[in-house]
Design an enzyme around this catalytic site. Sequence first.
Site: not given
Length: 402
Positions: A10, A93, A182, A243, A386
Amino acid sequence: MSATRVLVLNSGSSSVKYQLLDMRDATRLAVGLVERIGEQTSRLTHTCVGTGATREQNGPIADHDAALKALSEELARDGVGLDSPELAAIGHRVVHGGMFFTEPTVVDDAVLTEIERLIPVAPLHNPANLTGIRTAMALRPDLPQVAVFDTAFHTTMPEAAARYAIDVKIADRYRVRRYGFHGTSHAYVSRTAAKLLGRAPEDVNVIVLHLGNGASASAVRGGRCVDTSMGLTPLEGLVMGTRSGDVDPAVVFHLQRVGGMSMDEVDTLLNKRSGLFGLCGDNDMREIQRRIDEGDREAALAFDIYIHRLRKYIGAYYAVLGTVDAVVFTAGVGENAARVREAAVAGLEGLGLAVDAERNAVRADRARLISPDGARTAVAVVPTDEELEIATQTYALVGKDG
Ligand code: AMP
């Protein structure tokens, strides 16, 4: 002996997270992180899972090439280096796969070009992901490199959910639509939730609430995503750590016209100085809970705004799905913050939703139900994974030939 190991990478702009898994039984052999790449204070932290031993390297790591070589040396010290014949593939990823990549894909030149073409819609992430892939390809050109896209799981969204109500020609020209992110987490968690209910993914409707520092919700019908809260970028939707999630787009014009802010300043405001952090100065839910317990009203209001938005999405996705078998919490906040889970479904008995206080209070790292026995709709906590999902998808694609 056939190759059964998958290395998951990743790659961020200044970091590379990695895990080596053996896919015969999905066990982790090594996990690690290279951070602050390009600085004098780079650090590599490597853990051999079998022995539990952790090693740390401090000192400058100039670029991703040096980072990959360094992590490869660490793996080699554990006897599981990149040159091992047991390595079947490297799974990467990749944040943005646009409309083009609906599935994990073995990387070739055409794939690299397409990921590059998506940089304008993912300027922060795709360049770093590409660098990681190119570096790994240079190191092991003979090995399959698989790109696993954060957006892929959401490509099943119907047009009614994926399109913004703006001029179609403009939207198409600039590829403005809702992509969602996601995705590997939503895929893994919705499938695991079905298993927890003892049913096939095709037979259940699930609302997944991925609540980490970034946060997104998705509505999954029979194993396929039909709506999700993030959009063209990860800015849309839920209140997140830093955010804003949903705002009236006119806020942007207003801040420019009336506030005299530049486009970049508004971008930074909404992505980095909003959400929980913007509301109360903290983006860590642990700290916010501690402050609430001390009577801090700013933290309490930030929490209320966070929960209000979350409940709106639960309600919205109920309406999208019609019937819901499970509402599932995951990621840092979702897995750990019992208070968030309780507040998110409080008073929603009309929708068949409730949490059992005792079950909700249990801290565990396994998938578990927290609704009372006999509840019409299950409420569950499913720790996301993940890396395992990327490794599983990678191995499914290349493992048999490995
Ligand atoms: P993630 O992005 O999934 O790694 O989630 C990170 C976030 O999870 C942190 O910023 C915290 O807000 C939250 N978090 C982690 N541990 C806890 C905890 N024990 N209680 C509440 N929130 C937590």
